[in-house]
Design an enzyme around this catalytic site. Structure first.
Site, PDB file in Angstrom:
ATOM      1  N   HIS A 158     -36.499  -4.968 -21.587  1.00  0.00           N
ATOM      2  CA  HIS A 158     -37.019  -4.077 -22.663  1.00  0.00           C
ATOM      3  C   HIS A 158     -37.402  -4.702 -24.020  1.00  0.00           C
ATOM      4  O   HIS A 158     -37.641  -3.988 -24.942  1.00  0.00           O
ATOM      5  CB  HIS A 158     -36.291  -2.844 -22.646  1.00  0.00           C
ATOM      6  CG  HIS A 158     -36.151  -2.026 -21.712  1.00  0.00           C
ATOM      7  ND1 HIS A 158     -36.582  -0.815 -21.540  1.00  0.00           N
ATOM      8  CD2 HIS A 158     -35.234  -2.136 -20.393  1.00  0.00           C
ATOM      9  CE1 HIS A 158     -36.300  -0.319 -20.254  1.00  0.00           C
ATOM     10  NE2 HIS A 158     -35.584  -0.991 -19.623  1.00  0.00           N
ATOM     11  N   ASP A 366     -40.769  -6.987 -31.285  1.00  0.00           N
ATOM     12  CA  ASP A 366     -39.997  -5.726 -30.595  1.00  0.00           C
ATOM     13  C   ASP A 366     -40.710  -5.740 -29.214  1.00  0.00           C
ATOM     14  O   ASP A 366     -41.922  -6.169 -29.113  1.00  0.00           O
ATOM     15  CB  ASP A 366     -40.699  -4.570 -31.411  1.00  0.00           C
ATOM     16  CG  ASP A 366     -39.347  -3.605 -31.379  1.00  0.00           C
ATOM     17  OD1 ASP A 366     -38.753  -3.730 -30.184  1.00  0.00           O
ATOM     18  OD2 ASP A 366     -39.592  -2.752 -32.245  1.00  0.00           O
TER      19      ASP A 366
END
Length: 464
Positions: A158, A366
Site C-alpha cells: 500500500h 505516497d
C-alpha cells in the site's frame, strides 16, 4: 471456489466494517463477504505472554471469521514500532534520514511474522487463497512456505516501493526482496513502484523480468502487477450530500462568515508534506494580500504512532508553524490556519470536503492517497471544489483534472492555490467530471476484483 484469507497487520472490527472504517477495510470486507473467509491479524492490543500465545480470538460475522491475536510488549516494540515503522516506513517513503536499523528489531520483525504464519496455518484449508497486505508482513509468505503451505499467496503493497539505491540503506535488503519473491503475485500501487522492484530484480538479484511482468529470482517464479486502489465514488457522494445539513457543517459555514475554505486531511506523518503545505499557504497570504481575511485553511491531522519519537517531533514542528503563521496574519475575527490534531468520523469528513472550495493534498511521497479520491467524490457536481494534488501521490496519474504541484516548491503550490481560488465554474465542473470518470473506471471493487482474479489464475505450485 475456495475461501479468501485476508492477512493484515491490523484487523478492522466487525463494527468498523459497517461504516466507520476507511476504504481498504470496506473493500476487503466486501470481498470476504462474497467469497466467505477469514480476516487474520493483530488485534491492536499489547498483551501478556500467556494471552499472546493462546489461540486467536474468533468472531463470526455472517460468512466472515475475524481471527485476531495480541502482541507482547517486546513483539510490539521490535516488529511494529521498531523495524516496520522506524526502518521500513521511512525508507520506503524516501526518508532515509529518519530511518534507523537495529538488528534485534529486524530479528523481532521476522520472528513475529513466523509466529503469525504459524498461528494462521491452523485455520487454513487446502483450497484457500491468501491475500497479505502491506510492509509489516513482507516475510509472511516465506514463513508460510516454511510451514509447508502451498496455497496461492498474494501480496499488496500500500506504500511506495523505493528505487534500489534507496532500499540499499536497509542492511538486509536482499533478504527482504527474497522474501517478497515467495509470494505468487505482488501488487503495487503504481507503475513506478513496480519498475523499482523490477529494477532491483534485474540489476541486483541476478533475476529476470519478462514482457508480461513475470519475475524469476532466488529460485522462484512469481507475477507482478499494478492495481490502483480506489474508492466507491457514488457512495461517498451520497453520504457527503446526506450529511451536509448536519450541525457540524452548519457550524463550520457560520464560523467562516463567507470565507473560502481549503481542506486538508492527513495522518500526522512526515511523508504527508504538512509543514511544506503550511508554508505554501503562508506564501499565498504573503503574495496575495487580497486573500488575507478571506480564506481559511483547515488542517485535520489525527495523531498516529505517538510513541515513536519522529512523530512527536513532526507534531511539535507543525504546531510551531501553525502558531507562527497565525501570529503573523490573524485578526481579531480571523484565524488563517485551523489546525486540528484529532480524529473525525469518515462521513463527517466527506461532508466537510463538500463544503470546501479546495482540497489541498500534497504528500512528499505516497502509495496512492485515498484522501485525494475521497475529496473529488464528495464534491457537489453543480459547484465543485478544485483538487490541488502532489505529483508524488499515486493518485496523480489518474486525477488529471487536478492542479498538480511539486510539494517542494512553495511558490508553485501558492500559485496553484491562487488559480484554484479564482477558477471559473465551467472549468471547475469540467475538471470534476474528468476526475469522477477516472474514479468510476477504477473504483475499489475493480482494484479488489482484478487482484483476486489474477491471484486465482496463478497455477498452484507455479512459484516453486
Amino acid at each position: 471456489m475456495g475461501r479468501l484469507i485476508v492477512v493484515s497487520n491490523r484487523v478492522a472490527t466487525p463494527t468498523e466494517t459497517k461504516g466507520s472504517a476507511g476504504g481498504l477495510a470496506v473493500g476487503v470486507f466486501g470481498a470476504l463477504k462474497d467469497a466467505g473467509g477469514v480476516w487474520f491479524g493483530w488485534s491492536g492490543d499489547v498483551v501478556s505472554e500467556t494471552v499472546a500465545h493462546a489461540g486467536p480470538t474468533i468472531v463470526h460475522e455472517g460468512r466472515v471469521t475475524f481471527a485476531t491475536v495480541g502482541l507482547t510488549r517486546k513483539d510490539y516494540d521490535q516488529y511494529y514500532r521498531g523495524f516496520s515503522n522506524a526502518t521500513l516506513w521511512p525508507v520506503f517513503h524516501y526518508r532515509n534520514d529518519l530511518a534507523r536499523y537495529e538488528r534485534d528489531e529486524y530479528a523481532g520483525y521476522r520472528r513475529v511474522n513466523a509466529w503469525l504464519a504459524h498461528k494462521l496455518t491452523r485455520l487454513l484449508e487446502p483450497d484457500d487463497i491468501i491475500w497479505v497486505h502491506d510492509y509489516h508482513l513482507i516475510p509472511f509468505a516465506e514463513a508460510l512456505r516454511a510451514e509447508g503451505v502451498t496455497n496461492r499467496i498474494g501480496f499488496f503493497l500500500h506504500i511506495p516501493f523505493p528505487a534500489p539505491q534507496i532500499i540499499f540503506s536497509i542492511p538486509p535488503h536482499e533478504e527482504l526482496v527474497k522474501s517478497l519473491c515467495c509470494f505468487d503475485l505482488l501488487g503495487f500501487q503504481t507503475t513506478t513502484d513496480q519498475l523499482a522492484f523490477h529494477d532491483y530484480i534485474t540489476r541486483h538479484a541476478r533475476g529476470t523480468v519478462s514482457a508480461d511482468d513475470r519475475v524469476e529470482a532466488f529460485g522462484r517464479h512469481l507475477r507482478t502487477g499494478v492495481y490502483r486502489i480506489g474508492v466507491f465514488p457514488d457512495e461517498i457522494a451520497e453520504q457527503a450530500q446526506r450529511y451536509e445539513s448536519r450541525q457540524h457543517v452548519l457550524d463550520l459555514k457560520q464560523s467562516l462568515e463567507g470565507r473560502k475554505l481549503i481542506m486538508s486531511v492527513d495522518r500526522l506523518d512526515y511523508s504527508k508534506g504538512l509543514v511544506e503545505r503550511f508554508r505554501a499557504f503562508e506564501q499565498l497570504l504573503e503574495r496575495s494580500p487580497e486573500w488575507r481575511g478571506n480564506v481559511t485553511l483547515v488542517q485535520i491531522a489525527p495523531p498516529t504512532r505517538s510513541d515513536v519519537e519522529t512523530y512527536q517531533l513532526i507534531r511539535q514542528e507543525l504546531e510551531g508553524e501553525a502558531g507562527r503563521i497565525n501570529g503573523r496574519y490573524s485578526g481579531l475575527d480571523y484565524t488563517p490556519i485551523r489546525y486540528l490534531n484529532q480524529r473525525y468520523d469518515r462521513w463527517k469528513l466527506m461532508s466537510l470536503f463538500r463544503e470546501s472550495q479546495i482540497g489541498f493534498v500534497t504528500p512528499l511521497h505516497d502509495g496512492m492517497n485515498l484522501v485525494a479520491k475521497e475529496y473529488v467524490a464528495a464534491q457537489n457536481p453543480d459547484d465543485p471544489g478544485v483538487l490541488v494534488l502532489s505529483i508524488f501521490a499515486g493518485a496523480a496519474a489518474e486525477l488529471s483534472g487536478s492542479l498538480l504541484v511539486n510539494p517542494h516548491d512553495a511558490i508553485g503550490m501558492c500559485e496553484a492555490l491562487q488559480q484554484a481560488l479564482s477558477m471559473p465554474l465551467k472549468e471547475r465542473q469540467r475538471r470534476h467530471q474528468v476526475n469522477m470518470a477516472a474514479l468510476r473506471k477504477n473504483d475499489l471493487g475493480v482494484w479488489r476484483d482484478s487482484f483476486l482474479r489474477d491471484l486465482r489464475s496463478v497455477p498452484v505450485g507455479e512459484g516453486h
